[in-house]
Design an enzyme around this catalytic site. Structure first.
Site, mmCIF file in Angstrom:
data_model
loop_
_atom_site.group_PDB
_atom_site.id
_atom_site.type_symbol
_atom_site.label_atom_id
_atom_site.label_comp_id
_atom_site.label_asym_id
_atom_site.label_seq_id
_atom_site.Cartn_x
_atom_site.Cartn_y
_atom_site.Cartn_z
ATOM 1 N N SER A 17 8.699 -63.197 -23.143
ATOM 2 C CA SER A 17 7.552 -64.105 -23.155
ATOM 3 C C SER A 17 7.935 -65.579 -23.079
ATOM 4 C CB SER A 17 6.703 -63.870 -24.409
ATOM 5 O OG SER A 17 7.406 -64.275 -25.576
ATOM 6 N N LYS A 45 7.200 -69.079 -29.859
ATOM 7 C CA LYS A 45 6.328 -69.659 -28.833
ATOM 8 C C LYS A 45 6.538 -71.166 -28.806
ATOM 9 C CE LYS A 45 4.284 -65.646 -28.134
ATOM 10 N NZ LYS A 45 4.566 -64.843 -26.921
#
Length: 276
Positions: free
Chosen positions: A82, A153
């Site tokens: 990701s 993230k």
């Protein structure tokens, strides 16, 4: 009766404060003082041969590593793609746990590791206690994947920001300012293929993966409690370095993509409603 003669024959008592040499002559209190727990532990640690000393050294090293990873720097194994190409599957990033401990707060563009409980994960799956201990010990040194509630993230919006996507050029906007994400966005990805307009509550963060087409991030949790935002107090630390594999060892510098973003204005703080 010649009492003086009797007393003269009795042996003279030794008034010296020093005990007589020899094991049998020492006082009882001297033996008690010499058998302290600390001395007994030292004798046990040094008297068991090389194997015992090696085990003790290994145990001390493990305790030291666990203390460092708990309070200073923790290796974090990247389990998914990701964050490609910034971070790849199998990378070990070093998470700086002191980054936000002394008054500093996450900034736009920071790569963070956080606990997604109650934001990205509403009902954490149960875990066997023994397995949990083993996994925690292994993940603390980067040998095992982290807990299923831990995520890595990039911070896109902080408290008060209005984050929207996308403008006519297909760019992400923060407080009305277009953000050029070419420096870290995965090649071929759009900033987002899902339109959204969110005002980040105070004390929360809006986070997204660099590989937008392969990232479950704040966008995927808009309809859940918290609206996809992550509480600042759930941040574990900032990913500052890649520590492994050897060929990828490097620091993770701050991006300049958000340098021109203005502070949240009155309209940004109150004018947006989340949708997606």
């Amino acid at each position: 009766m010649d009492t003086d003669a009797q007393f003269a024959q009795l042996p003279e008592r030794d008034h010296s404060p020093e005990p007589v040499e020899g094991e049998e002559q020492g006082s009882r209190s001297a033996h008690v003082r010499g058998s302290s727990p600390l001395r007994a532990l030292r004798e046990w640690a040094t008297g068991g041969g090389p194997l015992r000393r090696a085990v003790l050294l290994l145990a001390c090293c493990m305790v030291f590593v666990l203390l460092v990873s708990s309070y200073l720097v923790q290796p974090f194994l990247i389990p998914s793609g990701s964050m490609e190409n910034t971070l790849r599957i199998g990378d070990r990033v070093l998470v700086n746990k002191l980054a936000y401990r002394f008054g500093d707060t996450p900034r736009r563009g920071d790569v963070i590791v956080f606990d997604g409980t109650d934001s990205f994960v509403q009902d954490p799956p149960p875990e066997n206690p023994v397995t949990a201990v083993i996994r925690k010990a292994g993940s603390s040194v980067g040998l095992m994947t982290p807990a299923g509630t831990d995520y890595v993230k990039r911070v896109v919006g902080i408290g008060g920001d209005r984050v929207t996507c996308c403008d006519k050029r297909g760019l992400l906007q923060v407080n009305g300012h277009p953000v050029l994400e070419d420096g870290y966005l995965h090649p071929g990805d759009a900033p987002s293929r899902v339109p959204f307009d969110i005002v980040v509550p105070e004390g929360k963060l809006w986070v997204m993966g660099d590989h937008r087409d392969d990232s479950r991030d704040s966008r995927d949790h808009l309809g859940e409690p918290g609206g996809g935002t992550v509480p600042v107090d759930r941040v574990i630390g900032r990913a500052d370095w890649i520590g492994w594999p050897f060929g990828r060892i490097r620091s993770l510098p701050r991006t300049g993509a958000f340098d021109g973003v203005p502070a949240p204005g009155r309209g940004a703080a109150h004018g947006g409603m989340p949708h997606g």
